[in-house]
Motif scaffolding. Structure first.
Motif, PDB file in Angstrom:
ATOM      1  N   GLU A  98       0.837  -1.214   0.000  1.00 16.88           N
ATOM      2  CA  GLU A  98       0.000   0.000   0.000  1.00 16.88           C
ATOM      3  C   GLU A  98       0.865   1.255   0.000  1.00 16.88           C
ATOM      4  OE1 GLU A  98      -2.533   3.119   2.198  1.00 16.88           O
ATOM      5  OE2 GLU A  98      -0.913   1.972   3.104  1.00 16.88           O
ATOM      6  N   ALA A  99       1.941   1.266   0.785  1.00 25.18           N
ATOM      7  CA  ALA A  99       2.829   2.436   0.842  1.00 25.18           C
ATOM      8  C   ALA A  99       3.471   2.693  -0.518  1.00 25.18           C
ATOM      9  CB  ALA A  99       3.902   2.237   1.909  1.00 25.18           C
ATOM     10  N   LEU A 100       3.935   1.639  -1.171  1.00 27.10           N
ATOM     11  CA  LEU A 100       4.561   1.810  -2.491  1.00 27.10           C
ATOM     12  C   LEU A 100       3.557   2.278  -3.533  1.00 27.10           C
ATOM     13  CD1 LEU A 100       6.908  -1.294  -2.448  1.00 27.10           C
ATOM     14  CD2 LEU A 100       7.622   1.113  -2.474  1.00 27.10           C
ATOM     15  N   LEU A 101       2.336   1.752  -3.487  1.00 28.48           N
ATOM     16  CA  LEU A 101       1.312   2.155  -4.464  1.00 28.48           C
ATOM     17  C   LEU A 101       0.842   3.590  -4.249  1.00 28.48           C
ATOM     18  CD1 LEU A 101      -0.811  -1.114  -4.750  1.00 28.48           C
ATOM     19  CD2 LEU A 101       0.884  -0.227  -6.372  1.00 28.48           C
ATOM     20  N   THR A 102       0.974   4.096  -3.030  1.00 28.21           N
ATOM     21  CA  THR A 102       0.562   5.478  -2.761  1.00 28.21           C
ATOM     22  C   THR A 102       1.733   6.455  -2.826  1.00 28.21           C
ATOM     23  OG1 THR A 102       0.719   5.098  -0.372  1.00 28.21           O
ATOM     24  CG2 THR A 102      -1.460   4.828  -1.383  1.00 28.21           C
ATOM     25  N   HIS A 103       2.918   5.948  -3.127  1.00 29.04           N
ATOM     26  CA  HIS A 103       4.113   6.779  -3.317  1.00 29.04           C
ATOM     27  C   HIS A 103       4.766   6.371  -4.631  1.00 29.04           C
ATOM     28  CE1 HIS A 103       3.384   7.091   1.001  1.00 29.04           C
ATOM     29  NE2 HIS A 103       3.985   8.272   0.911  1.00 29.04           N
ATOM     30  N   PRO A 104       4.152   6.783  -5.757  1.00 34.30           N
ATOM     31  CA  PRO A 104       4.631   6.319  -7.061  1.00 34.30           C
ATOM     32  C   PRO A 104       6.088   6.650  -7.346  1.00 34.30           C
ATOM     33  CG  PRO A 104       2.898   7.978  -7.316  1.00 34.30           C
ATOM     34  CD  PRO A 104       3.006   7.663  -5.858  1.00 34.30           C
ATOM     35  N   ASP A 105       6.604   7.728  -6.782  1.00 33.63           N
ATOM     36  CA  ASP A 105       8.018   8.052  -6.994  1.00 33.63           C
ATOM     37  C   ASP A 105       8.913   6.973  -6.399  1.00 33.63           C
ATOM     38  OD1 ASP A 105       7.118   8.926  -4.418  1.00 33.63           O
ATOM     39  OD2 ASP A 105       8.911  10.169  -4.216  1.00 33.63           O
ATOM     40  N   GLN A 106       8.549   6.462  -5.232  1.00 31.42           N
ATOM     41  CA  GLN A 106       9.339   5.412  -4.582  1.00 31.42           C
ATOM     42  C   GLN A 106       9.172   4.069  -5.303  1.00 31.42           C
ATOM     43  OE1 GLN A 106      11.553   6.226  -1.909  1.00 31.42           O
ATOM     44  NE2 GLN A 106      10.964   8.144  -2.896  1.00 31.42           N
ATOM     45  N   LEU A 107       7.958   3.802  -5.785  1.00 29.74           N
ATOM     46  CA  LEU A 107       7.712   2.584  -6.548  1.00 29.74           C
ATOM     47  C   LEU A 107       8.537   2.590  -7.832  1.00 29.74           C
ATOM     48  CD1 LEU A 107       6.217  -0.067  -6.960  1.00 29.74           C
ATOM     49  CD2 LEU A 107       4.296   1.248  -7.887  1.00 29.74           C
ATOM     50  N   THR A 108       8.609   3.739  -8.495  1.00 27.16           N
ATOM     51  CA  THR A 108       9.418   3.860  -9.714  1.00 27.16           C
ATOM     52  C   THR A 108      10.893   3.622  -9.407  1.00 27.16           C
ATOM     53  OG1 THR A 108       7.843   5.385 -10.717  1.00 27.16           O
ATOM     54  CG2 THR A 108      10.086   5.417 -11.588  1.00 27.16           C
ATOM     55  N   LEU A 109      11.388   4.190  -8.309  1.00 29.76           N
ATOM     56  CA  LEU A 109      12.780   3.957  -7.905  1.00 29.76           C
ATOM     57  C   LEU A 109      13.058   2.469  -7.724  1.00 29.76           C
ATOM     58  CD1 LEU A 109      13.550   6.692  -5.217  1.00 29.76           C
ATOM     59  CD2 LEU A 109      14.634   6.434  -7.449  1.00 29.76           C
TER      60      LEU A 109
END
Length: 197
Positions: A29-40
């Protein structure tokens, strides 16, 4: 001794399973709500260990630790604690302490790579979780498989209002509604092909 081993096995089996499941869900959930971090993370697989440790700090499943009892009169912060009195450590507050973490309310997968900031999500010292390494590995494998198999993974609910459980000890989601579009599965990176779903 037998009773103690049974209790240890029982609490480790239940607690370790529940907290790891909740860590995987909270991390997703945290990664899906922080797309910049998911992209990293998608661009740099070496961030995978940090994709476990930083969410454990940021949104870990452990809200509070077990009570600790003072063995002598002391002071915690500005509060006097007398011998025998309980102190209840709030892990989630310690993991967001601005005196310990730079910009503590921000999810940052680069945080543990570039600093000495360490969280208390798995406890510390003699009270460190015996299953911490297993939980970290299970979460890393789950996130890698999930994000590899479903690169278009998306939340289907309002990310500002996730439905959370009411357990005062564990911070967890009641559900994590997502949309899946599977890609052909080629196994985990470095896998043998026996790791296919």
């Amino acid at each position: 001794m037998t009773v103690h081993l049974r209790q240890l096995h029982s609490s480790g089996g239940i607690a370790g399973h529940i907290t790891t499941v909740n860590l995987i869900a909270n991390s997703t959930e945290a990664l899906l709500t922080h797309p910049d971090q998911l992209t990293l993370l998608r661009e740099d697989a070496t961030l995978t260990p940090h994709a476990v440790n930083e969410p454990m700090r940021y949104c870990g499943p452990v809200v509070r630790a077990l009570p600790r009892y003072a063995t002598c009169d002391t002071t915690v912060g500005n509060t006097p604690v007398r011998t025998g009195e309980a102190v209840l450590p709030i892990v989630s507050a310690a993991n967001r302490d601005p005196s310990a973490f730079t910009d503590p309310d921000r999810l940052d997968l680069g945080r543990t790579r570039s600093s000495n900031e360490s969280h208390l999500g798995f406890g510390h010292g003699a009270h460190r979780c015996l299953g911490a390494h297993l939980a970290q590995e299970e979460t890393a494998v789950a996130l890698t498989a999930l994000l590899s198999r479903f690169p278009d993974l998306q939340l289907t609910t309002d990310p500002k209002h996730p439905e959370r459980g009411t357990n005062p000890v564990n911070w967890h989601l009641k559900a994590l509604p997502v949309r899946l579009r599977p890609q052909p599965w080629s196994g985990l990176p470095g896998g043998s092909g026996r790791d296919r779903l």
